[in-house]
Design a protein around this motif. Sequence first.
Motif, PDB file in Angstrom:
ATOM      1  N   LEU A 101      44.311 -90.498  50.721  1.00 41.75           N
ATOM      2  CA  LEU A 101      44.905 -92.727  50.595  1.00 41.75           C
ATOM      3  C   LEU A 101      45.487 -92.805  51.548  1.00 41.75           C
ATOM      4  N   ILE A 102      47.053 -92.928  52.188  1.00 41.80           N
ATOM      5  CA  ILE A 102      48.047 -93.198  52.110  1.00 41.80           C
ATOM      6  C   ILE A 102      47.936 -93.002  53.839  1.00 41.80           C
ATOM      7  N   PRO A 103      47.861 -94.001  55.088  1.00 40.89           N
ATOM      8  CA  PRO A 103      47.733 -93.840  56.575  1.00 40.89           C
ATOM      9  C   PRO A 103      49.157 -93.503  56.748  1.00 40.89           C
ATOM     10  N   ARG A 104      49.154 -92.466  57.294  1.00 44.82           N
ATOM     11  CA  ARG A 104      50.339 -92.123  57.688  1.00 44.82           C
ATOM     12  C   ARG A 104      51.238 -92.965  58.847  1.00 44.82           C
ATOM     13  N   LEU A 105      52.740 -92.584  58.625  1.00 41.48           N
ATOM     14  CA  LEU A 105      52.841 -93.675  60.133  1.00 41.48           C
ATOM     15  C   LEU A 105      52.916 -92.960  61.689  1.00 41.48           C
ATOM     16  N   PRO A 106      53.266 -93.572  62.338  1.00 39.66           N
ATOM     17  CA  PRO A 106      53.624 -92.524  63.969  1.00 39.66           C
ATOM     18  C   PRO A 106      54.000 -91.729  64.217  1.00 39.66           C
ATOM     19  N   ARG A 107      54.426 -90.944  64.550  1.00 45.90           N
ATOM     20  CA  ARG A 107      55.429 -89.965  65.156  1.00 45.90           C
ATOM     21  C   ARG A 107      55.344 -90.182  67.058  1.00 45.90           C
ATOM     22  N   LEU A 108      56.981 -90.475  66.900  1.00 47.42           N
ATOM     23  CA  LEU A 108      56.934 -91.596  67.983  1.00 47.42           C
ATOM     24  C   LEU A 108      58.285 -90.680  68.452  1.00 47.42           C
ATOM     25  N   GLY A 109      58.162 -89.896  68.726  1.00 48.63           N
ATOM     26  CA  GLY A 109      60.195 -89.420  68.893  1.00 48.63           C
ATOM     27  C   GLY A 109      60.249 -88.187  69.809  1.00 48.63           C
ATOM     28  N   ALA A 110      61.286 -88.095  69.735  1.00 47.62           N
ATOM     29  CA  ALA A 110      62.278 -86.707  69.963  1.00 47.62           C
ATOM     30  C   ALA A 110      63.633 -86.386  69.454  1.00 47.62           C
TER      31      ALA A 110
END
Length: 376
Positions: A263-272
């Motif tokens: 149900l709950i959209p995941r936040l983007p993973r944009l890291g290192a």
Amino acid sequence: MGSVYGIVSRPPIAGPLPDSKPLKFGILGAAAIAPDALLTPAKSHPEAVVVAVAARSKAKGDEYARKHGIAKVYGGPGGYQELLDDPEIDVIYNPLPNGLHYEWTMKALAAGKHVLLEKPAANTADEIRQMFELAEQKNLVLLEAFHYRFHPVVQRVKAIIDSDELGPLKSIQTSLGVHSGLFKSSDIRFDYSLGGGALMDMGCYTISAMRYFAGGDPTSVLSAAHELDSPQVDRQTSATLALPGGVTGDIFCDLGMPPYLKLIPRLPRLGAVIECEGGRIAIVNYVMPTIYHSITVTPQNGKRRVEKVYTFPTLGEPWWTSYRYQLEAFVNKVKGRTPQAWVTKEDSIANLAVIESIYAKTGLGSRPKSEFIPTS
């Protein structure tokens, strides 16, 4: 403050420098990425102007040109080649699907045009090698558009690593993933024949960043796993690689992370995350840093700090995107000036070679080679 300014303000439209003719760009395909990647950056660059677009559909090309203020339109079955044959055009911007990069970049170079080429540069490392060899023969500039590499935030992270403030590297983790539903099932990113797959699309960033921060290329793929969208097309790929000096690198890329509890959209993973013997560096949003980013440095024996950087000491404005920095470098290279940063032939070839090695490890294999055969 710089990131907010970059979104809500409109940069001034620049005029040509008095001693330098603007480079005239033509776009291959009415691509959705072109406004961010080229059209908007060119408006604030005094030596770059987009004058033409080619599209398979003349109607689509006309609509695109009206929307973005482009003077010339080439459309229909011969539209792409007509653009390449236009003597007014100095540079071709190629944002076509991955599987078409080789053919149309080779044709553009054969026509005597410099090329700004979207990443990944081709489906195989050998195709990339051939493109650069032709560019060298023609004395033309070819750049794979890893725009993030031109922004000061990524170079700042690299400078911290190289300063030895935190000691030798131990491991590097790079991620790029978005929530499901962002890309439709019909998106070209899921089309194997066009070079689709998460590793090709988002994974090329994670591998490039890992290699850049490590200052070297992987020596082997220790493990790799994937989740499929369809046969041979990975929706998600993760891998662990051995890097020089005993360093390990982990990459994660996903074109559609499933929602939590369905149900709950995941936040983007944009890291290192870069682990060193004396501490850690974590960077948030190395791909689109003008919108927002942070560099968190946590020494083992020292005070944690957070840095943000939007400009170089003598280059850039707070609203400059990574694409605007990239355009600055590209124009400088074509004009015979030294760019602030660059993505070399060797870098581009090596990046795709790593992609191919991971695909080999997962058993999916490389994306299909182009059927185009250069005539000269």
